[in-house]
Design a protein around this motif. Structure first.
Motif, PDB file in Angstrom:
ATOM      1  N   MET A  66       0.858  -1.182   0.000  1.00  0.00           N
ATOM      2  CA  MET A  66       0.000   0.000   0.000  1.00  0.00           C
ATOM      3  C   MET A  66       0.896   1.234   0.000  1.00  0.00           C
ATOM      4  O   MET A  66       1.893   1.278   0.725  1.00  0.00           O
ATOM      5  CB  MET A  66      -0.873   0.048   1.260  1.00  0.00           C
ATOM      6  N   ALA A  67       0.531   2.216  -0.810  1.00  0.00           N
ATOM      7  CA  ALA A  67       1.228   3.499  -0.832  1.00  0.00           C
ATOM      8  C   ALA A  67       0.202   4.586  -0.549  1.00  0.00           C
ATOM      9  O   ALA A  67      -0.941   4.500  -0.998  1.00  0.00           O
ATOM     10  CB  ALA A  67       1.887   3.747  -2.182  1.00  0.00           C
ATOM     11  N   GLY A  68       0.618   5.594   0.196  1.00  0.00           N
ATOM     12  CA  GLY A  68      -0.264   6.708   0.503  1.00  0.00           C
ATOM     13  C   GLY A  68       0.446   8.030   0.294  1.00  0.00           C
ATOM     14  O   GLY A  68       1.675   8.099   0.301  1.00  0.00           O
ATOM     15  N   TYR A  69      -0.342   9.064   0.093  1.00  0.00           N
ATOM     16  CA  TYR A  69       0.219  10.406  -0.041  1.00  0.00           C
ATOM     17  C   TYR A  69      -0.753  11.383   0.583  1.00  0.00           C
ATOM     18  O   TYR A  69      -1.922  11.452   0.205  1.00  0.00           O
ATOM     19  CB  TYR A  69       0.449  10.751  -1.511  1.00  0.00           C
ATOM     20  N   ASP A  70      -0.263  12.148   1.564  1.00  0.00           N
ATOM     21  CA  ASP A  70      -1.123  13.082   2.287  1.00  0.00           C
ATOM     22  C   ASP A  70      -0.935  14.525   1.831  1.00  0.00           C
ATOM     23  O   ASP A  70      -1.432  15.444   2.468  1.00  0.00           O
ATOM     24  CB  ASP A  70      -0.900  12.958   3.794  1.00  0.00           C
ATOM     25  N   HIS A  72       1.962  15.962   1.765  1.00  0.00           N
ATOM     26  CA  HIS A  72       3.238  16.381   2.359  1.00  0.00           C
ATOM     27  C   HIS A  72       4.282  15.278   2.227  1.00  0.00           C
ATOM     28  O   HIS A  72       5.392  15.518   1.779  1.00  0.00           O
ATOM     29  CB  HIS A  72       3.020  16.746   3.830  1.00  0.00           C
ATOM     30  N   ARG A  73       3.920  14.063   2.605  1.00  0.00           N
ATOM     31  CA  ARG A  73       4.828  12.925   2.547  1.00  0.00           C
ATOM     32  C   ARG A  73       4.085  11.685   2.064  1.00  0.00           C
ATOM     33  O   ARG A  73       2.894  11.532   2.277  1.00  0.00           O
ATOM     34  CB  ARG A  73       5.412  12.605   3.934  1.00  0.00           C
ATOM     35  N   GLY A 106       3.575  13.960  -7.266  1.00  0.00           N
ATOM     36  CA  GLY A 106       4.295  15.135  -6.790  1.00  0.00           C
ATOM     37  C   GLY A 106       4.838  14.977  -5.383  1.00  0.00           C
ATOM     38  O   GLY A 106       5.214  15.960  -4.740  1.00  0.00           O
ATOM     39  N   CYS A 107       4.902  13.757  -4.907  1.00  0.00           N
ATOM     40  CA  CYS A 107       5.358  13.474  -3.543  1.00  0.00           C
ATOM     41  C   CYS A 107       6.876  13.647  -3.444  1.00  0.00           C
ATOM     42  O   CYS A 107       7.618  12.988  -4.169  1.00  0.00           O
ATOM     43  CB  CYS A 107       4.966  12.046  -3.183  1.00  0.00           C
ATOM     44  N   PRO A 108       7.346  14.515  -2.517  1.00  0.00           N
ATOM     45  CA  PRO A 108       8.783  14.768  -2.418  1.00  0.00           C
ATOM     46  C   PRO A 108       9.569  13.763  -1.574  1.00  0.00           C
ATOM     47  O   PRO A 108      10.781  13.668  -1.696  1.00  0.00           O
ATOM     48  CB  PRO A 108       8.851  16.150  -1.771  1.00  0.00           C
ATOM     49  N   LYS A 109       8.890  12.983  -0.711  1.00  0.00           N
ATOM     50  CA  LYS A 109       9.613  12.127   0.228  1.00  0.00           C
ATOM     51  C   LYS A 109       8.693  11.031   0.742  1.00  0.00           C
ATOM     52  O   LYS A 109       7.492  11.243   0.888  1.00  0.00           O
ATOM     53  CB  LYS A 109      10.102  12.965   1.408  1.00  0.00           C
ATOM     54  N   ILE A 110       9.280   9.884   1.031  1.00  0.00           N
ATOM     55  CA  ILE A 110       8.536   8.773   1.634  1.00  0.00           C
ATOM     56  C   ILE A 110       9.006   8.589   3.070  1.00  0.00           C
ATOM     57  O   ILE A 110      10.202   8.584   3.340  1.00  0.00           O
ATOM     58  CB  ILE A 110       8.759   7.454   0.868  1.00  0.00           C
ATOM     59  N   ASN A 111       8.067   8.443   3.967  1.00  0.00           N
ATOM     60  CA  ASN A 111       8.330   8.020   5.331  1.00  0.00           C
ATOM     61  C   ASN A 111       7.734   6.629   5.492  1.00  0.00           C
ATOM     62  O   ASN A 111       6.621   6.377   5.026  1.00  0.00           O
ATOM     63  CB  ASN A 111       7.683   8.957   6.351  1.00  0.00           C
ATOM     64  N   TYR A 130      17.007   3.904   1.719  1.00  0.00           N
ATOM     65  CA  TYR A 130      16.297   4.478   2.863  1.00  0.00           C
ATOM     66  C   TYR A 130      17.236   4.493   4.063  1.00  0.00           C
ATOM     67  O   TYR A 130      18.074   3.607   4.213  1.00  0.00           O
ATOM     68  CB  TYR A 130      15.029   3.675   3.180  1.00  0.00           C
ATOM     69  N   ALA A 131      17.109   5.486   4.903  1.00  0.00           N
ATOM     70  CA  ALA A 131      17.989   5.620   6.065  1.00  0.00           C
ATOM     71  C   ALA A 131      17.173   6.012   7.288  1.00  0.00           C
ATOM     72  O   ALA A 131      16.147   6.692   7.173  1.00  0.00           O
ATOM     73  CB  ALA A 131      19.052   6.677   5.790  1.00  0.00           C
ATOM     74  N   GLU A 132      17.662   5.589   8.444  1.00  0.00           N
ATOM     75  CA  GLU A 132      17.026   5.973   9.697  1.00  0.00           C
ATOM     76  C   GLU A 132      17.163   7.479   9.888  1.00  0.00           C
ATOM     77  O   GLU A 132      18.206   8.068   9.602  1.00  0.00           O
ATOM     78  CB  GLU A 132      17.688   5.244  10.860  1.00  0.00           C
ATOM     79  N   GLU A 133      16.091   8.095  10.353  1.00  0.00           N
ATOM     80  CA  GLU A 133      16.085   9.530  10.587  1.00  0.00           C
ATOM     81  C   GLU A 133      15.954   9.806  12.077  1.00  0.00           C
ATOM     82  O   GLU A 133      15.526   8.947  12.842  1.00  0.00           O
ATOM     83  CB  GLU A 133      14.921  10.174   9.823  1.00  0.00           C
TER      84      GLU A 133
END
Length: 146
Positions: A66-70, A72-73, A106-111, A130-133
């Motif tokens: 599943m992919a989502g986009y709000d 913002h992310r 147009g999503c700039p980033k995935i969390n 992907y990296a830990e933030e």
């Protein structure tokens, strides 16, 4: 490329895949007693900015995501590949599909979130860049599933 992989295809979720998706999630250890997978699928069906993909090998369901986009992310949930089919690049294929979908939105980033003790999955995502933030994931249940 073997003959099985030439039959692998990523498609949008359809209701006829529901039972197989839930069985796959259970086989992959993704379900938890406090989350009803049927309700999660129902909720995803109302998401106009997201996508729900399944991976088929022939007629057999072997993966989902599943992919989502709000706005913002982006987010990724329920990435799963049948354990019998893992390490063949199928998880990467599903993630590539999600990333392309989100870029098109147009999503700039995935969390995304991974359980801390899931070293295998953490390594998988690290290999994809992907990296830990330095953020803390917080949660609060608003509607009980059970």
């Amino acid at each position: 490329m073997d003959s099985k992989s030439t039959q692998d295809r990523v498609l949008p979720f359809e209701e006829r895949y529901r039972a197989d998706v839930i069985a796959l999630w259970e086989k992959c250890g993704l379900t938890r007693p406090w989350n009803d997978p049927d309700k999660d699928i129902d909720r995803k069906q109302t998401d106009e900015n997201g996508a729900f993909f399944v991976l088929l090998r022939g007629d057999r369901l072997i993966g989902s995501v599943m992919a989502g986009y709000d706005g913002h992310r982006g987010s990724i949930n329920y990435l799963s590949v049948d354990p019998e089919c893992q390490t063949a690049g199928l998880g990467k294929m599903l993630m590539s599909r999600c990333e392309a979908f989100l870029v098109a939105k147009g999503c700039p980033k995935i969390n995304l979130m991974v359980r801390q003790d899931n070293d295998k999955v953490l390594r998988f995502y690290e290999q994809l860049g992907y990296a830990e933030e330095s953020a803390v994931s917080l949660g609060k249940r608003l509607i009980p599933d059970i």
